[in-house]
Design a protein around this motif. Sequence first.
Motif, PDB file in Angstrom:
ATOM      1  N   MET A 195       0.851  -1.181   0.000  1.00 16.23           N
ATOM      2  CA  MET A 195       0.000   0.000   0.000  1.00 16.23           C
ATOM      3  C   MET A 195       0.894   1.241   0.000  1.00 16.23           C
ATOM      4  N   ASP A 196       0.623   2.124  -0.937  1.00 17.10           N
ATOM      5  CA  ASP A 196       1.366   3.383  -1.038  1.00 17.10           C
ATOM      6  C   ASP A 196       0.973   4.278   0.132  1.00 17.10           C
ATOM      7  N   LYS A 197       1.939   4.866   0.804  1.00 15.63           N
ATOM      8  CA  LYS A 197       1.660   5.711   1.966  1.00 15.63           C
ATOM      9  C   LYS A 197       2.059   7.163   1.734  1.00 15.63           C
ATOM     10  N   ARG A 198       2.306   7.540   0.481  1.00 17.07           N
ATOM     11  CA  ARG A 198       2.676   8.918   0.167  1.00 17.07           C
ATOM     12  C   ARG A 198       1.405   9.753   0.077  1.00 17.07           C
ATOM     13  N   LEU A 199       1.036  10.329   1.186  1.00 17.28           N
ATOM     14  CA  LEU A 199      -0.245  11.015   1.317  1.00 17.28           C
ATOM     15  C   LEU A 199      -0.438  12.132   0.291  1.00 17.28           C
ATOM     16  N   PHE A 200       0.530  13.022   0.188  1.00 21.82           N
ATOM     17  CA  PHE A 200       0.388  14.143  -0.746  1.00 21.82           C
ATOM     18  C   PHE A 200       0.228  13.633  -2.177  1.00 21.82           C
ATOM     19  N   TYR A 201       1.052  12.691  -2.560  1.00 20.06           N
ATOM     20  CA  TYR A 201       0.987  12.098  -3.899  1.00 20.06           C
ATOM     21  C   TYR A 201      -0.382  11.472  -4.146  1.00 20.06           C
ATOM     22  N   LEU A 202      -0.865  10.685  -3.185  1.00 23.17           N
ATOM     23  CA  LEU A 202      -2.153  10.013  -3.358  1.00 23.17           C
ATOM     24  C   LEU A 202      -3.316  10.999  -3.432  1.00 23.17           C
ATOM     25  N   LEU A 203      -3.287  12.029  -2.595  1.00 22.87           N
ATOM     26  CA  LEU A 203      -4.343  13.051  -2.653  1.00 22.87           C
ATOM     27  C   LEU A 203      -4.363  13.727  -4.016  1.00 22.87           C
ATOM     28  N   ASN A 204      -3.191  14.075  -4.510  1.00 28.02           N
ATOM     29  CA  ASN A 204      -3.089  14.740  -5.798  1.00 28.02           C
ATOM     30  C   ASN A 204      -3.565  13.827  -6.933  1.00 28.02           C
ATOM     31  N   LYS A 205      -3.111  12.592  -6.919  1.00 30.06           N
ATOM     32  CA  LYS A 205      -3.502  11.650  -7.969  1.00 30.06           C
ATOM     33  C   LYS A 205      -5.008  11.361  -7.910  1.00 30.06           C
ATOM     34  N   ALA A 206      -5.529  11.155  -6.700  1.00 27.19           N
ATOM     35  CA  ALA A 206      -6.959  10.899  -6.536  1.00 27.19           C
ATOM     36  C   ALA A 206      -7.788  12.081  -7.018  1.00 27.19           C
ATOM     37  N   ARG A 207      -7.364  13.283  -6.682  1.00 29.53           N
ATOM     38  CA  ARG A 207      -8.093  14.477  -7.104  1.00 29.53           C
ATOM     39  C   ARG A 207      -8.164  14.572  -8.628  1.00 29.53           C
ATOM     40  N   HIS A 208      -7.041  14.304  -9.288  1.00 21.20           N
ATOM     41  CA  HIS A 208      -7.027  14.368 -10.753  1.00 21.20           C
ATOM     42  C   HIS A 208      -7.911  13.293 -11.377  1.00 21.20           C
ATOM     43  N   ARG A 209      -7.860  12.102 -10.854  1.00 17.14           N
ATOM     44  CA  ARG A 209      -8.683  11.017 -11.411  1.00 17.14           C
ATOM     45  C   ARG A 209     -10.170  11.262 -11.186  1.00 17.14           C
ATOM     46  N   VAL A 210     -10.534  11.655  -9.978  1.00 16.19           N
ATOM     47  CA  VAL A 210     -11.944  11.920  -9.682  1.00 16.19           C
ATOM     48  C   VAL A 210     -12.441  13.085 -10.533  1.00 16.19           C
ATOM     49  N   TYR A 211     -11.637  14.122 -10.658  1.00 17.77           N
ATOM     50  CA  TYR A 211     -12.008  15.280 -11.473  1.00 17.77           C
ATOM     51  C   TYR A 211     -12.231  14.857 -12.926  1.00 17.77           C
ATOM     52  N   ARG A 212     -11.314  14.039 -13.456  1.00 15.73           N
ATOM     53  CA  ARG A 212     -11.433  13.603 -14.847  1.00 15.73           C
ATOM     54  C   ARG A 212     -12.715  12.789 -15.070  1.00 15.73           C
ATOM     55  N   VAL A 213     -13.000  11.865 -14.173  1.00 15.05           N
ATOM     56  CA  VAL A 213     -14.216  11.050 -14.284  1.00 15.05           C
ATOM     57  C   VAL A 213     -15.456  11.935 -14.153  1.00 15.05           C
ATOM     58  N   ALA A 214     -15.462  12.830 -13.170  1.00 19.66           N
ATOM     59  CA  ALA A 214     -16.612  13.719 -12.973  1.00 19.66           C
ATOM     60  C   ALA A 214     -16.816  14.610 -14.194  1.00 19.66           C
ATOM     61  N   ASP A 215     -15.723  15.135 -14.744  1.00 17.34           N
ATOM     62  CA  ASP A 215     -15.829  15.999 -15.915  1.00 17.34           C
ATOM     63  C   ASP A 215     -16.391  15.233 -17.108  1.00 17.34           C
ATOM     64  N   GLN A 216     -15.925  14.019 -17.299  1.00 14.28           N
ATOM     65  CA  GLN A 216     -16.419  13.190 -18.406  1.00 14.28           C
ATOM     66  C   GLN A 216     -17.915  12.919 -18.255  1.00 14.28           C
ATOM     67  N   HIS A 217     -18.352  12.573 -17.048  1.00 19.85           N
ATOM     68  CA  HIS A 217     -19.773  12.319 -16.810  1.00 19.85           C
ATOM     69  C   HIS A 217     -20.608  13.579 -17.012  1.00 19.85           C
ATOM     70  N   CYS A 218     -20.116  14.720 -16.539  1.00 17.62           N
ATOM     71  CA  CYS A 218     -20.842  15.983 -16.715  1.00 17.62           C
ATOM     72  C   CYS A 218     -20.979  16.335 -18.194  1.00 17.62           C
ATOM     73  N   GLU A 219     -19.901  16.191 -18.923  1.00 19.19           N
ATOM     74  CA  GLU A 219     -19.931  16.506 -20.359  1.00 19.19           C
ATOM     75  C   GLU A 219     -20.910  15.598 -21.088  1.00 19.19           C
ATOM     76  N   GLU A 220     -20.848  14.294 -20.792  1.00 17.64           N
ATOM     77  CA  GLU A 220     -21.713  13.330 -21.497  1.00 17.64           C
ATOM     78  C   GLU A 220     -23.183  13.499 -21.131  1.00 17.64           C
ATOM     79  N   ALA A 221     -23.470  13.638 -19.850  1.00 15.74           N
ATOM     80  CA  ALA A 221     -24.856  13.660 -19.391  1.00 15.74           C
ATOM     81  C   ALA A 221     -25.502  15.036 -19.445  1.00 15.74           C
TER      82      ALA A 221
END
Length: 137
Positions: A1-27
């Motif tokens: 399990m990766d324990k690099r908190l800052f890295y994980l927060l940043n990566k998670a934010r980008h992935r969630v944003y990308r998925v949310a943006d894609q869903h908003c654009e499509e729907a």
Amino acid sequence: MDKRLFYLLNKARHRVYRVADQHCEEALDVSVTQLGALLVIAGNEGCQFKEVADTLNLNNSAITGLAGRMERRGLLERRACEQDGRSSRLYLTDLGRQKLDSARPLIQALNERMTEGFSDEEVTVILRFLNRLVDEF
């Protein structure tokens, strides 16, 4: 399990944003940033650009461009501020309200997807952690 908190927060934010943006654009045919602006304006109808910019962490030129695109698409309207003629206030249009109403099930589904597999107690800890970061940083 990766324990690099800052890295994980940043990566998670980008992935969630990308998925949310894609869903908003499509729907909804709006970007997740436009949806964020609609939510801010709906919560404070007649707010100024600065309030939306501060909430969405956008600079002045970005919020000006965003508001211009949204106005051209009929999602919001700008009205001159009665107290300060140099300033504008932002209001939702009927189309903006419709987009916001249509977005609510998408937001709920995204929240459910993010919390899937976690107990209510675990979600409470996650929320406490994220709110602490927002408040202290």
